[in-house]
Design a protein around this motif. Structure first.
Motif, PDB file in Angstrom:
ATOM      1  N   GLU A  46       0.851  -1.185   0.000  1.00 35.76           N
ATOM      2  CA  GLU A  46       0.000   0.000   0.000  1.00 35.76           C
ATOM      3  C   GLU A  46       0.884   1.231   0.000  1.00 35.76           C
ATOM      4  OE1 GLU A  46      -3.804  -1.358   2.708  1.00 35.76           O
ATOM      5  OE2 GLU A  46      -2.404   0.125   3.458  1.00 35.76           O
ATOM      6  N   PRO A  47       0.541   2.200  -0.829  1.00 40.09           N
ATOM      7  CA  PRO A  47       1.347   3.424  -0.760  1.00 40.09           C
ATOM      8  C   PRO A  47       1.103   4.100   0.580  1.00 40.09           C
ATOM      9  CG  PRO A  47      -0.536   3.709  -2.229  1.00 40.09           C
ATOM     10  CD  PRO A  47      -0.536   2.281  -1.820  1.00 40.09           C
ATOM     11  N   GLU A  48       2.069   4.825   0.993  1.00 40.54           N
ATOM     12  CA  GLU A  48       1.959   5.481   2.299  1.00 40.54           C
ATOM     13  C   GLU A  48       0.928   6.604   2.297  1.00 40.54           C
ATOM     14  OE1 GLU A  48       6.555   4.712   3.750  1.00 40.54           O
ATOM     15  OE2 GLU A  48       5.753   6.745   3.521  1.00 40.54           O
ATOM     16  N   ASN A  49       0.748   7.170   1.111  1.00 41.64           N
ATOM     17  CA  ASN A  49      -0.208   8.289   1.072  1.00 41.64           C
ATOM     18  C   ASN A  49      -1.595   7.830   0.654  1.00 41.64           C
ATOM     19  OD1 ASN A  49       0.443   7.611  -1.509  1.00 41.64           O
ATOM     20  ND2 ASN A  49       0.631   9.724  -2.259  1.00 41.64           N
ATOM     21  N   LEU A  50      -1.881   6.574   0.984  1.00 41.99           N
ATOM     22  CA  LEU A  50      -3.205   6.064   0.639  1.00 41.99           C
ATOM     23  C   LEU A  50      -4.251   6.912   1.339  1.00 41.99           C
ATOM     24  CD1 LEU A  50      -4.322   3.549  -0.941  1.00 41.99           C
ATOM     25  CD2 LEU A  50      -4.710   2.545   1.301  1.00 41.99           C
ATOM     26  N   ALA A  51      -5.148   7.454   0.600  1.00 39.72           N
ATOM     27  CA  ALA A  51      -6.149   8.352   1.187  1.00 39.72           C
ATOM     28  C   ALA A  51      -7.096   7.604   2.103  1.00 39.72           C
ATOM     29  CB  ALA A  51      -6.945   9.036   0.068  1.00 39.72           C
ATOM     30  N   THR A  52      -7.454   8.224   3.176  1.00 40.28           N
ATOM     31  CA  THR A  52      -8.470   7.629   4.036  1.00 40.28           C
ATOM     32  C   THR A  52      -9.823   7.686   3.311  1.00 40.28           C
ATOM     33  OG1 THR A  52      -9.038   9.742   5.051  1.00 40.28           O
ATOM     34  CG2 THR A  52      -7.286   8.440   6.100  1.00 40.28           C
ATOM     35  N   GLY A  53     -10.704   6.922   3.825  1.00 41.17           N
ATOM     36  CA  GLY A  53     -12.043   6.939   3.213  1.00 41.17           C
ATOM     37  C   GLY A  53     -12.642   8.334   3.246  1.00 41.17           C
ATOM     38  N   GLU A  54     -12.413   9.036   4.321  1.00 39.62           N
ATOM     39  CA  GLU A  54     -12.982  10.375   4.461  1.00 39.62           C
ATOM     40  C   GLU A  54     -12.421  11.304   3.401  1.00 39.62           C
ATOM     41  OE1 GLU A  54     -13.723  12.268   8.469  1.00 39.62           O
ATOM     42  OE2 GLU A  54     -12.020  13.475   7.780  1.00 39.62           O
ATOM     43  N   ASP A  55     -11.117  11.240   3.232  1.00 41.32           N
ATOM     44  CA  ASP A  55     -10.515  12.132   2.240  1.00 41.32           C
ATOM     45  C   ASP A  55     -10.878  11.717   0.832  1.00 41.32           C
ATOM     46  OD1 ASP A  55      -7.486  12.427   4.232  1.00 41.32           O
ATOM     47  OD2 ASP A  55      -9.364  13.577   4.256  1.00 41.32           O
ATOM     48  N   TRP A  56     -10.916  10.398   0.655  1.00 41.12           N
ATOM     49  CA  TRP A  56     -11.282   9.905  -0.678  1.00 41.12           C
ATOM     50  C   TRP A  56     -12.648  10.423  -1.087  1.00 41.12           C
ATOM     51  CZ3 TRP A  56     -14.637   7.075  -3.588  1.00 41.12           C
ATOM     52  CH2 TRP A  56     -14.130   6.454  -4.753  1.00 41.12           C
TER      53      TRP A  56
END
Lengths: 783, 273
Positions: A589-599
């Motif tokens: 997983e990339p480290e900057n995987l967006a959270t669900g909220e941000d996504w």
């Protein structure tokens, strides 16, 4: 000596009888007969005398006035020798007017009979042409109920019937004025009484003598409670250009408690105009103008004039608000979307509430799998959806005051309630995950007590995606489907065990998984006895999920790559029935995987640990609005707590979307709550008591513009108005408009001061009746 | 109380009543009742009272007040009814056929009444000033008597003077004059032109007559004067009676139309009950 023609001695002048209708026709010759005509106008003249027989001889009996006895005397047979020639009697001048009167009366009566009873009757009795609006009504019976019964019935209708209301009902055929059409202003008596009680007295000025006298003398006779037919005010048959709606001010004031001469003279002050309630959109003008609009960062976005935010509506009456995007979006758009929000930007909708799993396990409370790490309370939405179950409220009551995360001291009854609670939660999640919208709709309709349209379901469901729900269900309780199926079949279930957390490694159920049954029983997806299963084919054919020949399958990868559900490098696979891994466990997983909220910054559903959240899609989010409307209006007594919880949670200042920050909430008399989504506006066909056309007055203000009439009320505590939900308690940003401001122009000689210039009589929604095309289905060519 | 004071008092009372009624109408109009119904009933009541005058003149037995008092009331109520009618129709001509006919009839009746009032004020003093008063119905008889006398005079003059001058003159200028009442309009407008013309003709004739013939001419002149007086009485008396031939019959016609109007307005205006 002057000669006199008229002699009055009895010898020269016969007695005149002016009361007799007929006189002798020879009067004009100067020799009328003594007998005179009969009462019927026939000449009775025969002879000059009636001979009398004395001593065997006939003697003349002509009077001295007539000349005395004649020389020759009567004939031997007794007949007078002087016959009088018959005349044509003439009517006395005294009787002539009377005779002429009878003849004229008879002629008039005869002509009337012919005219009225004949074809020309309606035209003859028609009192005048109709106004241009009614000129299409060619038949009198369109408005007059008595007309088509004939002339003889008119007499009865005139003196023995009361047809004013019946006739007025025909007006309603085209003019629908609501249920109380014949009451003052079309309002119920209770409403009229309320308005009367609240009426302002006249301001100082002179007395309206005529109006007050009429009200004093005649109002008790009329009775305000008695119905008012249309013709009380609307008088037809005065020509095509006649104004049917014109009324004298005195007529308006007849029913009112107070009378006054004019707007300028003693009209009540405008202490409740134009603001009768607090604004629907909470916007502190003074605060914004004096503070926010001057802020360096906001200055460029701030409006420069009133018209930047306000524009006249279609009719030019009210000043409507422009859209949120035009007015407020530049400064408040981000707030609504959650920019800079410290707490969760999404609304918790579905979740697995936290339970004291350890205690439940010790006490052998059979709730099946339950995530240990869940620690939130059940969401109000889930409570609402569960409240349709009658038993649930009893469960809830049993659990009131109990900390579900610490059940060490819970009684057996309470633990039983916890068990029931847990299963209710699981069943809810199961139903929604398995059946989807139908399950949601069934629950909602049961709770709301009414069927839902597709659009309503769309808004209330927020278009929850199927995969989001199923994924969440699987993550929270991996064996959910089997557990609930067994529970519903009455099979025993074990005590709680840790259900799949986010990682999915902690405590998968080895006895069964979603896809397989290692004990040999039929699983949902495989058949170990050799039959074809839904997803696998042991005989070697390609199945949906596996590929024995080595090709990549949907779920497995024999070559060792990651599949959707299994990780072969860790020895876990769907076939073995162990819990699948969560997306967070994906390798690399990339480290900057967006959270669900941000996504979901544009709004929508996302999972946040043990909660499914909904992030508003910006201003006017349909999901939030639908739930606020439904829960505000629904007040079923048994579920009042749950509906209020949702409403209050969505209406709080901390709720995502911040709806209630600007949209005020009104409570009505039976406790229902309405969110004011829009500013004040007139509904189509709405007729308020007072009307004011802004566009008509735009030419009047000077450089002060709108502030000519709308002056700021600097001392008003505007925001305090919104501490309760009573729209009547308010402190406006603007002063009430003084009456004298209007009266300066609205005098009789200038702009006019008719009551109807500013006031409507017919109040409420008035929509012209549409023409009914009864013949539509008989169009030629139709089968 | 002399006539001037009485007249002023009556006028004042009439004006006060009229003003009170106008105020009452204004108050009624301010209500949500329909003012034409109120004005209509008041108008009908006054019109009925006016029509009762004719009946009062015929019923002499009952003690209903003197005819002269009734006449006074009739006159002042007649002035009042003009105001009431104007209020009733809203001071504009009605649009409907029936209502227009009623208005026209009313106008004719009012005008005839005013004409009658004026005639009854102007003509009787003129009749009195002229000289002998004669009974109207007997005027034709008197004319016949004068005609016979004139013809006898002419015949006598022809016999005595052996001249046909007077008889020719009679035939040419006076036979039509003596045949019946003449010169109505001239007498109504107090014009004596026809009489002067005849006198002038006789004067011109007498220039050419001898003394004997002049005697007959003088007697003939006297008869012409007498006949002219009778014509005067006849014209004025006829006027004093003839206006009633317009005023009274049309009143009955009006009352019939008013009854129809009443039925129509109530039948189509909501009913009376």
């Amino acid at each position: 000596m002057k000669r006199l023609l008229q002699k009055f001695d009895f010898r020269s002048s016969s007695y005149s009888r002016p009361n007799q209708t007929w006189i002798c026709g020879r009067q004009s010759e100067g020799s009328p007969c003594r007998i005179g005509p009969g009462a019927d106008g026939s000449c009775r003249a025969n002879f000059e005398c009636q001979p009398a027989k004395r001593d065997d001889r006939w003697h003349c009996t002509r009077s001295d006035l007539a000349g005395g006895q004649c020389r020759h005397g009567p004939f031997p047979d007794g007949i007078c020798c002087k016959p009088v020639a018959r005349c044509r009697p003439v009517m006395n001048w005294r009787a002539r007017p009377g005779a002429a009167a009878w003849r004229v009366a008879a002629l008039t009566f005869g002509l009337l009979l012919v005219l009225v009873a004949g074809g020309g009757g309606p035209a003859f009795i028609n009192p005048g042409p109709l106004t241009s609006q009614h000129v299409g009504l060619k038949d009198c019976k369109s408005c007059h109920t008595a007309f088509d019964k004939g002339p003889t019935a008119w007499v009865h209708a005139a003196f023995a019937e009361k047809t004013d209301i019946a006739d007025s009902k025909r007006c309603l055929t085209c003019h629908d004025l609501g249920g109380d059409s014949f009451r003052p202003h079309g309002l119920s008596p209770s409403r009229v009484a309320e308005l009367t009680r609240d009426a302002n007295p006249p301001s100082r000025g002179s007395w309206a003598m005529i109006s007050a006298s009429a009200a004093m003398a005649l109002k008790p006779l009329k009775g305000i409670e008695s119905p008012l037919p249309c013709l009380s005010c609307h008088r037809e048959h005065h020509g095509t250009k006649f104004d049917l709606t014109a009324m004298a001010n005195a007529n308006c004031q007849f029913c009112h408690t107070f009378q006054f001469p004019s707007l300028e003279n003693a009209h009540p002050e405008f202490d409740r105009f134009p603001f009768k309630r607090r604004t629907r959109i909470r916007f502190d003008h003074l605060n914004h103008i004096s503070k926010h609009f001057r802020d360096k960062e906001m200055r460029s976005s701030a409006p420069k004039a009133c018209k930047s935010c306000h524009l006249p509506d279609e009719d030019g009456f009210k000043m409507s608000l422009k859209s949120f995007e035009d007015n407020c979006g530049a400064c408040h758009g981000g707030q609504v979307e959650g920019v800079g929000r410290a707490t969760a930007k999404g609304l918790p909708v579905f979740n697995v509430p936290g339970l004291d799993v350890a205690t439940l396990s010790e006490r052998d409370v059979a709730i099946g799998e339950w995530p240990e790490d869940a620690d939130e309370e059940i969401t109000p939405f889930m409570e609402f959806l569960l409240s349709g179950d009658r038993d649930y409220m009893a469960i809830r009551k049993a659990l009131s005051g109990l900390d579900l995360l610490d059940l060490a001291d819970a009684s057996p009854e309470q633990l039983a309630a916890v068990e029931s609670f847990a299963w209710r939660v699981k069943e809810l999640i199961f139903d929604v995950a398995v059946e989807g919208m139908p399950a949601l709709m069934t629950r909602l309709e049961k709770i709301l007590g009414k069927p839902l349209s597709t659009q309503e379901l769309t808004h209330l469901s927020g278009l929850l995606p199927v995969d989001t729900m199923r994924m969440a269900a699987h993550q929270w309780v991996p064996d959910l489907y089997r557990e609930v199926a067994n529970y519903r079949q009455g099979s025993g279930e074990k005590g709680p065990s840790s259900a799949g957390n986010d990682s999915g490694d902690k405590g998968g159920d080895k006895d069964g998984g979603l896809l397989t049954d290692e004990k040999g029983g039929d699983g949902l997806l495989t058949d170990e006895k050799g039959g074809d299963g839904l997803l696998t084919d042991e005989k070697g054919g390609d199945g949906l999920l596996t590929d024995e020949k080595g090709g990549d399958g949907l779920l497995t990868d024999e070559k060792g790559g990651d599949g959707l559900l299994t990780d072969e490098k860790e020895g876990k696979s769907a076939k073995s029935g162990e819990p699948a891994t969560a997306p967070e466990d994906f390798r690399d997983e990339p480290e900057n995987l967006a959270t669900g909220e941000d996504w979901s910054m544009a709004g929508g559903w996302y999972r946040d640990e043990f909660t499914l959240r909904y992030r508003p899609t910006g201003h006017a989010d349909r999901f939030l609005r639908a739930w606020l409307d439904v829960t505000g209006q629904a007040a079923p007594l048994s579920r009042e707590v749950t509906t209020r919880q949702i409403f209050e949670s969505l209406a709080s200042d901390k709720s995502p979307g911040l709806c209630a920050k600007c949209h005020s909430i009104d409570a009505d008399t039976d406790g229902r709550l309405s969110v004011n989504w829009q500013g004040a506006r007139l509904a189509p066909g709405e007729h308020p008591f007072t009307v004011f056309s802004h566009t008509s007055h735009f030419s009047l203000p000077d450089d002060k513009g709108c502030l000519t009439c709308h002056t700021f009320n600097k001392g008003a505590k505007y925001l305090d108005s919104f501490k309760d939900r009573n729209p009547a308690t308010f402190a406006s940003n603007f002063e009430q408009i003084p009456r004298q401001l209007c009266a300066g122009c609205h005098t009789a000689a200038e702009a006019g001061e008719s009551c109807l210039t500013c006031h409507n009589y017919h109040i409420g929604k008035i929509i012209p009746a549409l023409s009914s095309t009864l013949e539509m289905m008989s169009v030629p060519g139709a089968p | 109380m002399n006539i001037t004071v009485r007249r002023r008092l009556n006028v004042a009372i009439t004006v006060m009543v009229g003003a009170t009624l106008v105020l009452a109408f204004a108050v009624y109009d301010a209500s949500l009742y329909q003012e034409p119904f109120f004005t209509g009933w008041v108008l009908l009541a006054v019109m009925g009272f006016l029509a009762l005058f004719n009946l009062r003149k015929k019923i002499t037995v009952l003690p209903l007040g003197s005819a002269s008092t009734w006449a006074q009331l009739h006159i002042y109520a007649g002035w009042l009814v003009i105001l009431l009618f104007a209020e009733h129709i809203g001071w504009r001509l009605p649009d409907g056929v029936l209502e227009f006919i009623i208005t026209v009839l009313f106008a004719i009746i009012v005008v005839s009444g005013i004409v009658g009032l004026m005639l009854s004020r102007i003509l009787p003093p003129r009749l009195t000033r002229r000289g002998e008063e004669v009974i109207f119905e007997r005027i034709p008889a008197f004319i016949a008597e004068l005609r016979n006398e004139a013809e006898d005079l002419v015949l006598e003059s022809a016999q005595e003077t052996r001249s046909s001058t007077i008889s020719d003159f009679y035939l040419r200028h006076l036979s039509g004059f003596f045949s019946g009442p003449r010169n109505h309009l001239h007498h109504l407008f107090a014009s004596r032109r026809p009489e002067f013309r005849l006198m002038n003709d006789i004067d011109n004739l007498q220039r050419y007559l001898n003394s004997r013939e002049n005697e007959y001419a003088d007697r003939l002149r006297h008869l012409v004067n007498k006949k002219d007086d009778l014509d005067f009485y006849y014209a004025l008396s006829l006027a004093l009676k003839a206006w009633l031939l317009v005023h009274v019959p049309l009143t009955y016609s009006l009352l019939i139309l008013v009854v129809l109007h009443l039925v129509v307005v109530y039948a189509f205006g909501g009913g009376m009950s």
